[in-house]
Design a protein around this motif. Structure first.
Motif, PDB file in Angstrom:
ATOM      1  N   ALA A  85     -22.275 -19.487  -9.155  1.00 52.47           N
ATOM      2  CA  ALA A  85     -22.539 -20.953  -9.610  1.00 52.47           C
ATOM      3  C   ALA A  85     -21.559 -21.721  -9.144  1.00 52.47           C
ATOM      4  CB  ALA A  85     -23.095 -21.267 -10.786  1.00 52.47           C
ATOM      5  N   ASN A  86     -20.201 -21.160  -9.046  1.00 48.20           N
ATOM      6  CA  ASN A  86     -18.985 -22.022  -8.915  1.00 48.20           C
ATOM      7  C   ASN A  86     -18.092 -21.648  -7.968  1.00 48.20           C
ATOM      8  OD1 ASN A  86     -19.209 -23.982 -11.429  1.00 48.20           O
ATOM      9  ND2 ASN A  86     -19.717 -21.911 -12.157  1.00 48.20           N
ATOM     10  N   LEU A  87     -18.124 -20.640  -7.223  1.00 47.01           N
ATOM     11  CA  LEU A  87     -16.991 -20.011  -6.332  1.00 47.01           C
ATOM     12  C   LEU A  87     -17.835 -19.230  -5.193  1.00 47.01           C
ATOM     13  CD1 LEU A  87     -13.827 -18.746  -7.497  1.00 47.01           C
ATOM     14  CD2 LEU A  87     -15.294 -17.316  -5.958  1.00 47.01           C
ATOM     15  N   GLY A  88     -17.056 -19.624  -4.158  1.00 53.13           N
ATOM     16  CA  GLY A  88     -17.499 -18.782  -2.717  1.00 53.13           C
ATOM     17  C   GLY A  88     -16.483 -18.020  -2.359  1.00 53.13           C
ATOM     18  N   TYR A  89     -16.613 -16.804  -1.864  1.00 52.68           N
ATOM     19  CA  TYR A  89     -15.818 -15.939  -1.447  1.00 52.68           C
ATOM     20  C   TYR A  89     -15.983 -15.711   0.081  1.00 52.68           C
ATOM     21  CZ  TYR A  89     -12.278 -12.295  -2.470  1.00 52.68           C
ATOM     22  OH  TYR A  89     -11.014 -11.792  -2.733  1.00 52.68           O
ATOM     23  N   ILE A  90     -14.855 -15.897   0.909  1.00 47.95           N
ATOM     24  CA  ILE A  90     -14.972 -15.555   2.445  1.00 47.95           C
ATOM     25  C   ILE A  90     -14.092 -14.321   2.652  1.00 47.95           C
ATOM     26  CG2 ILE A  90     -14.580 -16.257   4.641  1.00 47.95           C
ATOM     27  CD1 ILE A  90     -14.800 -19.212   3.610  1.00 47.95           C
ATOM     28  N   PHE A  91     -14.697 -13.519   3.067  1.00 46.88           N
ATOM     29  CA  PHE A  91     -14.065 -11.942   3.254  1.00 46.88           C
ATOM     30  C   PHE A  91     -13.535 -11.896   4.832  1.00 46.88           C
ATOM     31  CE2 PHE A  91     -17.443 -11.323   0.176  1.00 46.88           C
ATOM     32  CZ  PHE A  91     -16.669 -10.756  -0.647  1.00 46.88           C
ATOM     33  N   GLN A  92     -12.431 -10.951   4.955  1.00 50.04           N
ATOM     34  CA  GLN A  92     -11.869 -10.712   6.442  1.00 50.04           C
ATOM     35  C   GLN A  92     -12.877 -10.232   7.397  1.00 50.04           C
ATOM     36  OE1 GLN A  92      -8.269  -8.627   6.564  1.00 50.04           O
ATOM     37  NE2 GLN A  92      -8.377  -8.442   8.711  1.00 50.04           N
ATOM     38  N   THR A  93     -13.510  -9.358   6.859  1.00 48.85           N
ATOM     39  CA  THR A  93     -14.385  -8.575   7.630  1.00 48.85           C
ATOM     40  C   THR A  93     -16.065  -8.985   7.543  1.00 48.85           C
ATOM     41  OG1 THR A  93     -14.659  -6.787   6.030  1.00 48.85           O
ATOM     42  CG2 THR A  93     -12.955  -6.381   7.628  1.00 48.85           C
ATOM     43  N   HIS A  94     -16.216 -10.190   6.899  1.00 50.30           N
ATOM     44  CA  HIS A  94     -17.474 -10.832   6.935  1.00 50.30           C
ATOM     45  C   HIS A  94     -18.388 -10.316   5.930  1.00 50.30           C
ATOM     46  CE1 HIS A  94     -16.079 -11.461  11.051  1.00 50.30           C
ATOM     47  NE2 HIS A  94     -16.787 -10.410  11.416  1.00 50.30           N
ATOM     48  N   ASN A  95     -18.396  -8.801   5.613  1.00 50.80           N
ATOM     49  CA  ASN A  95     -19.364  -8.278   4.617  1.00 50.80           C
ATOM     50  C   ASN A  95     -20.691  -8.729   4.611  1.00 50.80           C
ATOM     51  OD1 ASN A  95     -17.191  -6.883   3.704  1.00 50.80           O
ATOM     52  ND2 ASN A  95     -17.046  -7.259   1.554  1.00 50.80           N
ATOM     53  N   LEU A  96     -21.407  -8.955   5.762  1.00 53.73           N
ATOM     54  CA  LEU A  96     -22.663  -9.119   5.877  1.00 53.73           C
ATOM     55  C   LEU A  96     -23.566  -7.873   5.726  1.00 53.73           C
ATOM     56  CD1 LEU A  96     -22.727 -11.676   8.961  1.00 53.73           C
ATOM     57  CD2 LEU A  96     -22.538 -12.074   6.459  1.00 53.73           C
ATOM     58  N   ARG A 151     -18.958 -17.133  10.480  1.00 54.41           N
ATOM     59  CA  ARG A 151     -19.576 -18.191  10.199  1.00 54.41           C
ATOM     60  C   ARG A 151     -20.865 -18.143   9.091  1.00 54.41           C
ATOM     61  NH1 ARG A 151     -21.055 -21.950  15.010  1.00 54.41           N
ATOM     62  NH2 ARG A 151     -20.533 -20.360  16.397  1.00 54.41           N
ATOM     63  N   VAL A 152     -21.246 -17.041   9.538  1.00 52.21           N
ATOM     64  CA  VAL A 152     -22.577 -16.837   8.318  1.00 52.21           C
ATOM     65  C   VAL A 152     -21.745 -16.398   6.978  1.00 52.21           C
ATOM     66  CG1 VAL A 152     -24.342 -15.040   7.866  1.00 52.21           C
ATOM     67  CG2 VAL A 152     -24.205 -16.044  10.231  1.00 52.21           C
ATOM     68  N   GLY A 153     -20.653 -15.776   7.158  1.00 53.14           N
ATOM     69  CA  GLY A 153     -20.082 -15.579   5.769  1.00 53.14           C
ATOM     70  C   GLY A 153     -19.576 -16.788   5.237  1.00 53.14           C
ATOM     71  N   ILE A 154     -19.289 -17.840   6.029  1.00 48.92           N
ATOM     72  CA  ILE A 154     -18.646 -18.956   5.206  1.00 48.92           C
ATOM     73  C   ILE A 154     -20.028 -19.808   4.844  1.00 48.92           C
ATOM     74  CG2 ILE A 154     -17.852 -21.156   5.970  1.00 48.92           C
ATOM     75  CD1 ILE A 154     -15.919 -19.806   8.118  1.00 48.92           C
ATOM     76  N   ALA A 155     -20.945 -19.715   5.616  1.00 49.50           N
ATOM     77  CA  ALA A 155     -22.147 -20.485   5.251  1.00 49.50           C
ATOM     78  C   ALA A 155     -22.800 -19.979   3.782  1.00 49.50           C
ATOM     79  CB  ALA A 155     -23.540 -20.284   6.061  1.00 49.50           C
ATOM     80  N   ARG A 156     -22.473 -18.481   3.579  1.00 43.73           N
ATOM     81  CA  ARG A 156     -22.991 -17.742   2.444  1.00 43.73           C
ATOM     82  C   ARG A 156     -22.033 -18.230   1.382  1.00 43.73           C
ATOM     83  NH1 ARG A 156     -22.246 -11.784   2.931  1.00 43.73           N
ATOM     84  NH2 ARG A 156     -19.819 -12.659   3.141  1.00 43.73           N
ATOM     85  N   ALA A 157     -20.628 -18.373   1.614  1.00 46.51           N
ATOM     86  CA  ALA A 157     -19.912 -18.891   0.447  1.00 46.51           C
ATOM     87  C   ALA A 157     -20.083 -20.457   0.181  1.00 46.51           C
ATOM     88  CB  ALA A 157     -18.521 -18.703   1.072  1.00 46.51           C
ATOM     89  N   ILE A 158     -20.703 -21.132   0.991  1.00 51.13           N
ATOM     90  CA  ILE A 158     -20.910 -22.708   0.499  1.00 51.13           C
ATOM     91  C   ILE A 158     -22.423 -22.901  -0.140  1.00 51.13           C
ATOM     92  CG2 ILE A 158     -19.132 -23.109   1.860  1.00 51.13           C
ATOM     93  CD1 ILE A 158     -21.030 -24.574   3.980  1.00 51.13           C
TER      94      ILE A 158
END
Length: 229
Positions: A85-96, A151-158
């Motif tokens: 609910a409170n934190l997004g995590y962006i990984f180096q290798t996307h982790n999609l 950018r998909v990983g960033i969208a997932r984080a936010i």
């Protein structure tokens, strides 16, 4: 106002017979809306810090408070709910997840939250809009470039509208042009959406976009610019 607070935090690991202490009785405050970059030699505990702030790992001692919640006092189950609910995590290798579309990858964190299907769809579409990938919603990771995957990983984080995003080497696997685009996006999320950013990087140019730069070395933080730690 401090959004993230570390109070007398210690964390050690054993490597063979050697005890490594990446965090040695450290205190740190990160202001709400700040963009903090964290640099330092490999193996000094930068990623460990992100894992502690996000509740993935726990310190040996000390307290970590994020927006008034003492993360170190939460049970494993409750810390997972809090993180979603409170934190997004962006990984180096996307982790999609390769068998899921971009839309489905971004949607994943919202499945842990209590919201209607229409609200979930609204948030996913908004997150994809923010990173400029609404037209790639039905594409699978294999159909995307490295920059698009990040950018998909960033969208997932936010997507859950977090107060803080932690990013672990978000440009580490990207070429220079794509790295610049990703950093510009992170800057925009910070300045326009007031998302607090805590980013680990080895890249001095990447670190320079932050409003505050720290170095972690020998268990302690050293300020590169701005106020003292």
């Amino acid at each position: 106002m401090a959004l993230v607070e570390l109070h007398d935090v210690c964390k050690s690991f054993k490597k063979g017979e050697e005890v490594i202490t990446p965090l040695d009785h450290v205190d740190l405050e990160v202001a709400e809306g700040a963009f903090v970059s964290l640099m330092g030699p490999s193996g000094t505990g930068k990623s460990t810090l992100l894992n502690l702030v996000s509740g993935i790992d726990r310190p040996d001692s000390g307290r970590i408070v994020v927006n008034g919640t003492e993360v170190t006092s939460l049970s494993r189950g409750k810390v997972a709910d809090w993180r979603a609910a409170n934190l997004g995590y962006i990984f180096q290798t996307h982790n999609l997840i390769p068998v899921l579309t971009a839309y489905e990858n971004v949607e994943l964190p919202t499945l842990l939250l209590k919201m209607s299907a229409s609200e979930r769809r609204k948030r996913v579409e908004l997150a994809l809009d923010v990173v400029g990938l609404r037209d790639r919603a039905e594409h699978y990771p294999r159909q995307l470039s490295g920059g698009q995957e990040q950018r998909v990983g960033i969208a997932r984080a936010i997507v859950a509208h977090p107060q803080i995003v932690v990013a672990d080497e978000p440009t580490g696997s990207l070429d220079s042009e794509t790295s610049e685009q990703v950093l510009e996006l992170l800057q925009r999320l910070n300045s326009e959406l007031n998302i607090t950013m805590l980013m680990v990087t080895h890249d001095h140019e990447a670190a320079s976009i932050a409003t505050r730069q720290l170095v972690l070395d020998r268990g302690h933080f050293h300020e590169q610019a701005g106020e003292a730690v």
